[in-house]
Design a protein around this motif. Structure first.
Motif, PDB file in Angstrom:
ATOM      1  N   VAL A  52       0.830  -1.195   0.000  1.00  8.12           N
ATOM      2  CA  VAL A  52       0.000   0.000   0.000  1.00  8.12           C
ATOM      3  C   VAL A  52       0.869   1.252   0.000  1.00  8.12           C
ATOM      4  O   VAL A  52       0.644   2.188  -0.770  1.00  8.12           O
ATOM      5  CB  VAL A  52      -0.951   0.017   1.211  1.00  8.12           C
ATOM      6  N   LEU A  53       1.907   1.245   0.839  1.00  6.71           N
ATOM      7  CA  LEU A  53       2.802   2.405   0.880  1.00  6.71           C
ATOM      8  C   LEU A  53       3.489   2.606  -0.463  1.00  6.71           C
ATOM      9  O   LEU A  53       3.673   3.731  -0.930  1.00  6.71           O
ATOM     10  CB  LEU A  53       3.837   2.236   1.998  1.00  6.71           C
ATOM     11  N   ALA A  54       3.830   1.481  -1.101  1.00 11.39           N
ATOM     12  CA  ALA A  54       4.457   1.567  -2.426  1.00 11.39           C
ATOM     13  C   ALA A  54       3.492   2.177  -3.431  1.00 11.39           C
ATOM     14  O   ALA A  54       3.864   3.027  -4.245  1.00 11.39           O
ATOM     15  CB  ALA A  54       4.897   0.183  -2.893  1.00 11.39           C
ATOM     16  N   ALA A  55       2.225   1.761  -3.341  1.00  8.88           N
ATOM     17  CA  ALA A  55       1.222   2.296  -4.261  1.00  8.88           C
ATOM     18  C   ALA A  55       1.042   3.797  -4.056  1.00  8.88           C
ATOM     19  O   ALA A  55       0.884   4.555  -5.019  1.00  8.88           O
ATOM     20  CB  ALA A  55      -0.109   1.580  -4.056  1.00  8.88           C
ATOM     21  N   ILE A  56       1.088   4.221  -2.808  1.00 10.30           N
ATOM     22  CA  ILE A  56       0.962   5.657  -2.519  1.00 10.30           C
ATOM     23  C   ILE A  56       2.090   6.431  -3.191  1.00 10.30           C
ATOM     24  O   ILE A  56       1.887   7.508  -3.738  1.00 10.30           O
ATOM     25  CB  ILE A  56       0.995   5.903  -0.993  1.00 10.30           C
ATOM     26  N   ARG A  57       3.272   5.837  -3.170  1.00  4.77           N
ATOM     27  CA  ARG A  57       4.446   6.547  -3.690  1.00  4.77           C
ATOM     28  C   ARG A  57       4.509   6.580  -5.210  1.00  4.77           C
ATOM     29  O   ARG A  57       5.101   7.473  -5.784  1.00  4.77           O
ATOM     30  CB  ARG A  57       5.730   5.886  -3.157  1.00  4.77           C
ATOM     31  N   THR A  58       3.883   5.584  -5.823  1.00  3.67           N
ATOM     32  CA  THR A  58       4.011   5.509  -7.276  1.00  3.67           C
ATOM     33  C   THR A  58       2.770   5.975  -8.011  1.00  3.67           C
ATOM     34  O   THR A  58       2.817   6.222  -9.203  1.00  3.67           O
ATOM     35  CB  THR A  58       4.312   4.055  -7.705  1.00  3.67           C
ATOM     36  N   ALA A  74      -3.075   8.917  -7.924  1.00  9.92           N
ATOM     37  CA  ALA A  74      -4.524   8.680  -7.937  1.00  9.92           C
ATOM     38  C   ALA A  74      -4.898   7.761  -6.784  1.00  9.92           C
ATOM     39  O   ALA A  74      -5.918   7.952  -6.116  1.00  9.92           O
ATOM     40  CB  ALA A  74      -4.949   8.067  -9.268  1.00  9.92           C
ATOM     41  N   PHE A  75      -4.052   6.788  -6.553  1.00  6.69           N
ATOM     42  CA  PHE A  75      -4.260   5.880  -5.429  1.00  6.69           C
ATOM     43  C   PHE A  75      -4.247   6.665  -4.120  1.00  6.69           C
ATOM     44  O   PHE A  75      -5.142   6.548  -3.290  1.00  6.69           O
ATOM     45  CB  PHE A  75      -3.160   4.814  -5.420  1.00  6.69           C
ATOM     46  N   ALA A  76      -3.221   7.493  -3.977  1.00  4.90           N
ATOM     47  CA  ALA A  76      -3.074   8.284  -2.752  1.00  4.90           C
ATOM     48  C   ALA A  76      -4.294   9.172  -2.535  1.00  4.90           C
ATOM     49  O   ALA A  76      -4.817   9.279  -1.421  1.00  4.90           O
ATOM     50  CB  ALA A  76      -1.811   9.126  -2.822  1.00  4.90           C
ATOM     51  N   GLU A  77      -4.745   9.760  -3.603  1.00  6.16           N
ATOM     52  CA  GLU A  77      -5.867  10.676  -3.506  1.00  6.16           C
ATOM     53  C   GLU A  77      -7.139   9.948  -3.069  1.00  6.16           C
ATOM     54  O   GLU A  77      -7.874  10.409  -2.207  1.00  6.16           O
ATOM     55  CB  GLU A  77      -6.073  11.345  -4.867  1.00  6.16           C
ATOM     56  N   LYS A  78      -7.376   8.799  -3.655  1.00  2.00           N
ATOM     57  CA  LYS A  78      -8.571   8.027  -3.289  1.00  2.00           C
ATOM     58  C   LYS A  78      -8.507   7.571  -1.840  1.00  2.00           C
ATOM     59  O   LYS A  78      -9.505   7.587  -1.119  1.00  2.00           O
ATOM     60  CB  LYS A  78      -8.721   6.831  -4.217  1.00  2.00           C
ATOM     61  N   LEU A  79      -7.329   7.140  -1.447  1.00  2.00           N
ATOM     62  CA  LEU A  79      -7.169   6.673  -0.071  1.00  2.00           C
ATOM     63  C   LEU A  79      -7.414   7.821   0.904  1.00  2.00           C
ATOM     64  O   LEU A  79      -8.091   7.659   1.928  1.00  2.00           O
ATOM     65  CB  LEU A  79      -5.762   6.098   0.117  1.00  2.00           C
ATOM     66  N   MET A  80      -6.909   8.981   0.555  1.00  2.00           N
ATOM     67  CA  MET A  80      -7.102  10.146   1.410  1.00  2.00           C
ATOM     68  C   MET A  80      -8.569  10.504   1.515  1.00  2.00           C
ATOM     69  O   MET A  80      -9.049  10.899   2.562  1.00  2.00           O
ATOM     70  CB  MET A  80      -6.317  11.321   0.851  1.00  2.00           C
ATOM     71  N   LYS A  81      -9.268  10.342   0.430  1.00  2.00           N
ATOM     72  CA  LYS A  81     -10.704  10.582   0.412  1.00  2.00           C
ATOM     73  C   LYS A  81     -11.411   9.645   1.402  1.00  2.00           C
ATOM     74  O   LYS A  81     -12.293  10.051   2.136  1.00  2.00           O
ATOM     75  CB  LYS A  81     -11.221  10.330  -1.003  1.00  2.00           C
ATOM     76  N   THR A 102       1.877  16.080  -6.967  1.00  2.00           N
ATOM     77  CA  THR A 102       3.247  16.239  -7.447  1.00  2.00           C
ATOM     78  C   THR A 102       4.285  15.768  -6.452  1.00  2.00           C
ATOM     79  O   THR A 102       5.437  15.583  -6.800  1.00  2.00           O
ATOM     80  CB  THR A 102       3.534  17.719  -7.771  1.00  2.00           C
ATOM     81  N   ASP A 103       3.857  15.569  -5.209  1.00  2.00           N
ATOM     82  CA  ASP A 103       4.847  15.280  -4.176  1.00  2.00           C
ATOM     83  C   ASP A 103       4.341  14.157  -3.273  1.00  2.00           C
ATOM     84  O   ASP A 103       3.504  14.376  -2.413  1.00  2.00           O
ATOM     85  CB  ASP A 103       5.094  16.560  -3.374  1.00  2.00           C
TER      86      ASP A 103
END
Lengths: 192, 192
Positions: free
Chosen positions: A100-106, A109-116, B106-107
């Motif tokens: 999951v952390l890897a997906a956030i870094r790469t 869109a993943f990070a954004e959805k998770l944050m949502k 971006t970050d």
DNA sequence: CGTCACATTGATGCCTCTCAAAGCTTGTGG
DNA sequence: CCACAAGCTTTGAGAGGCATCAATGTGACG
């Protein structure tokens, strides 16, 4: 063998990263104090996250049904703060911290959805906080029904909203008497 | 003019994106129902997020002191779900939705830190949920003190933990009598 | 058809809310 | 410098409501 559905954004994690776990009723995926492995997705069945207090009383802090994820907040924590217990025979899949952390870094869109997801959980908790400060049992029960919190049994609901089940039954009866609720079946109620 | 400190990860947002807002005691930054502009950072002073219930009673769902951010959960919401009110003369800076969302895209370090903040807020809310289900006033008060919730007045604390101020005062006296707390000043208590 | 968990209602006692009043602390203005 | 106001702190008394204990009804499932 992996023709089940993982909800967004976790569908973006490659299938080999997934490990399926079978659970009987009452079985726990993890317990308060266990080291965190990652978060989970319910393939089948349902689970509860429960915090246990010294006095022996416990609080349901989250319910996860089919297709939902839970323990997202464990991503940045070293150990789980609650128990995850199956409320029926269930299947869950582990989405490991690393993947999951890897997906956030790469994948932003993943990070954004998770944050949502995290944001909406926060708002859910705030609403529940508001609910718990309603002192009148009848009004609190009414608010809980309005908030669609009656998904399981009333016993379960009463634990979630911090009232004895008797108080909830009496409140429900009173609300029906006031015609603010209608009984739609055994342990089922709807707002009028 | 911008020699104040913005906490991580928001320090990564360029200074031109920042707008400073001065607030008097009691003034609100936004109100329940307002369209979301973004999140805020407290440069000076302190604020409360308050949810208002129809019955007239209100709940403090978050307190933000100097150097803290608030309304992160509004990022993915179209309107604010609570009021933000200054509890003393304060200065806050708006971090606009766009600039924060852009930073997320971006970050990844920014995204990761923000997610960490959301995660710890979730755990904070869970802890508070647990607190509110403690029925015994003395035990609930003790838990609140243990959780470092007594930062303002006891009147304020009592509102946050859903008890009348009299009940809290009586609980505190009882806890001192039980030698589980020591009084360290006017309205100040510490665990022994 | 028996068992088990949930649903429902009754009675009792304790605990918290509410109202009330008085002491204390801080700040303000004359 | 003192008097007064405003808000916090503290304790008392009374009433009402919820937890608790108890008992019975009811539906689901093997």
């Amino acid at each position: 063998m992996s023709h089940f559905i993982i909800p967004s954004p976790f569908d973006l994690i490659a299938a080999p990263e997934r490990r399926i776990i079978d659970l009987e009723l009452g079985e726990t995926v993890f317990r308060q104090g266990d080291e965190t492995k990652g978060l989970y997705c319910v393939i089948e069945g349902s689970l509860e996250l429960i915090r246990n207090h010294q006095n022996g009383h416990s609080v349901v802090i989250y319910k996860a049904g089919q297709g939902e994820t839970f323990a997202e907040a464990s991503l940045y924590s070293d150990f789980y703060h609650c128990d995850a217990r199956a409320t029926e025979p269930s299947k869950v899949v582990l989405l490991s911290k690393n993947s999951v952390l890897a997906a956030i870094r790469t994948d932003y869109a993943f990070a954004e959805k998770l944050m949502k997801r995290l944001g909406s959980q926060i708002q859910g908790y705030r609403r529940r906080l508001e609910l718990l400060t309603i002192n009148d049992a009848t009004e609190r029960t009414f608010a809980a029904i309005t908030d669609q919190m009656l998904t399981g049994s009333i016993m379960q609901l009463s634990r979630e909203i911090g009232l004895s089940h008797e108080a909830v039954y009496r409140s429900l009866a009173e609300l029906v008497r006031q015609k603010r609720l209608v009984k739609t079946g055994r342990g089922r109620y709807d707002v009028t």
